[in-house]
Motif scaffolding. Structure first.
Motif, PDB file in Angstrom:
ATOM      1  N   ARG A  34     -27.289 -34.179 -32.473  1.00 31.26           N
ATOM      2  CA  ARG A  34     -26.451 -34.052 -31.278  1.00 31.26           C
ATOM      3  C   ARG A  34     -25.883 -32.656 -31.109  1.00 31.26           C
ATOM      4  O   ARG A  34     -24.957 -32.449 -30.332  1.00 31.26           O
ATOM      5  CB  ARG A  34     -25.306 -35.067 -31.357  1.00 31.26           C
ATOM      6  N   SER A  35     -26.421 -31.687 -31.824  1.00 30.65           N
ATOM      7  CA  SER A  35     -25.873 -30.331 -31.775  1.00 30.65           C
ATOM      8  C   SER A  35     -26.983 -29.294 -31.725  1.00 30.65           C
ATOM      9  O   SER A  35     -28.144 -29.592 -31.966  1.00 30.65           O
ATOM     10  CB  SER A  35     -24.995 -30.084 -33.005  1.00 30.65           C
ATOM     11  N   TRP A  36     -26.584 -28.060 -31.418  1.00 27.17           N
ATOM     12  CA  TRP A  36     -27.519 -26.951 -31.439  1.00 27.17           C
ATOM     13  C   TRP A  36     -26.751 -25.660 -31.701  1.00 27.17           C
ATOM     14  O   TRP A  36     -25.547 -25.580 -31.469  1.00 27.17           O
ATOM     15  CB  TRP A  36     -28.309 -26.846 -30.133  1.00 27.17           C
ATOM     16  N   ILE A  37     -27.460 -24.667 -32.237  1.00 27.72           N
ATOM     17  CA  ILE A  37     -26.901 -23.328 -32.438  1.00 27.72           C
ATOM     18  C   ILE A  37     -27.935 -22.299 -31.991  1.00 27.72           C
ATOM     19  O   ILE A  37     -29.139 -22.553 -32.024  1.00 27.72           O
ATOM     20  CB  ILE A  37     -26.501 -23.053 -33.910  1.00 27.72           C
ATOM     21  N   THR A  38     -27.445 -21.161 -31.564  1.00 26.07           N
ATOM     22  CA  THR A  38     -28.276 -19.990 -31.291  1.00 26.07           C
ATOM     23  C   THR A  38     -27.754 -18.897 -32.211  1.00 26.07           C
ATOM     24  O   THR A  38     -26.532 -18.687 -32.299  1.00 26.07           O
ATOM     25  CB  THR A  38     -28.156 -19.541 -29.818  1.00 26.07           C
ATOM     26  N   PHE A  39     -28.678 -18.191 -32.898  1.00 27.42           N
ATOM     27  CA  PHE A  39     -28.224 -17.167 -33.845  1.00 27.42           C
ATOM     28  C   PHE A  39     -29.170 -15.974 -33.886  1.00 27.42           C
ATOM     29  O   PHE A  39     -30.334 -16.074 -33.522  1.00 27.42           O
ATOM     30  CB  PHE A  39     -28.054 -17.756 -35.246  1.00 27.42           C
ATOM     31  N   ALA A  40     -28.623 -14.858 -34.322  1.00 20.32           N
ATOM     32  CA  ALA A  40     -29.379 -13.643 -34.596  1.00 20.32           C
ATOM     33  C   ALA A  40     -29.336 -13.424 -36.104  1.00 20.32           C
ATOM     34  O   ALA A  40     -28.385 -13.843 -36.774  1.00 20.32           O
ATOM     35  CB  ALA A  40     -28.761 -12.450 -33.873  1.00 20.32           C
ATOM     36  N   ALA A  41     -30.354 -12.768 -36.632  1.00 18.04           N
ATOM     37  CA  ALA A  41     -30.433 -12.582 -38.086  1.00 18.04           C
ATOM     38  C   ALA A  41     -30.256 -11.116 -38.475  1.00 18.04           C
ATOM     39  O   ALA A  41     -30.581 -10.209 -37.710  1.00 18.04           O
ATOM     40  CB  ALA A  41     -31.776 -13.080 -38.597  1.00 18.04           C
ATOM     41  N   TYR A  42     -29.743 -10.932 -39.668  1.00 19.33           N
ATOM     42  CA  TYR A  42     -29.612  -9.630 -40.306  1.00 19.33           C
ATOM     43  C   TYR A  42     -30.130  -9.787 -41.726  1.00 19.33           C
ATOM     44  O   TYR A  42     -30.328 -10.901 -42.192  1.00 19.33           O
ATOM     45  CB  TYR A  42     -28.146  -9.178 -40.299  1.00 19.33           C
ATOM     46  N   ALA A  43     -30.337  -8.697 -42.404  1.00 16.98           N
ATOM     47  CA  ALA A  43     -30.887  -8.768 -43.761  1.00 16.98           C
ATOM     48  C   ALA A  43     -30.016  -9.618 -44.681  1.00 16.98           C
ATOM     49  O   ALA A  43     -30.520 -10.300 -45.569  1.00 16.98           O
ATOM     50  CB  ALA A  43     -31.051  -7.370 -44.337  1.00 16.98           C
ATOM     51  N   ASP A  44     -28.692  -9.615 -44.448  1.00 15.26           N
ATOM     52  CA  ASP A  44     -27.781 -10.321 -45.352  1.00 15.26           C
ATOM     53  C   ASP A  44     -27.150 -11.567 -44.746  1.00 15.26           C
ATOM     54  O   ASP A  44     -26.187 -12.103 -45.274  1.00 15.26           O
ATOM     55  CB  ASP A  44     -26.693  -9.371 -45.842  1.00 15.26           C
TER      56      ASP A  44
END
Length: 76
Positions: free
Chosen positions: A55-65
């Protein structure tokens, strides 16, 4: 290895407004995405990824850490 998770102000506000059940589900989804580094978008770029829970969602960007969670949603 330890990874960091940052929440955008929009994601923080959305998370704060969710009922306890929604917060737990979103946090579990963030943890699941964090552990699946091989599925992250290219680190440091403009590319984002989405992950979906029951029932949920996320949007994310990535970095090396780690990752920056940009958006959070929950269907209550």
């Amino acid at each position: 290895m330890t990874y960091r998770v940052e929440l955008s102000l929009q994601a923080e506000d959305a998370l704060a407004e969710l009922p306890e059940e929604g917060r737990r589900e979103v946090m579990k989804l963030i943890a699941t995405a964090l552990l699946a580094k091989e599925t992250w978008p290219a680190p440091g770029g403009w590319e984002t990824a989405e992950r979906f829970g029951p029932r949920s969602w996320i949007t994310f960007a990535a970095y090396a850490d780690g990752m920056d969670v940009l958006r959070v949603g929950w269907v209550g």
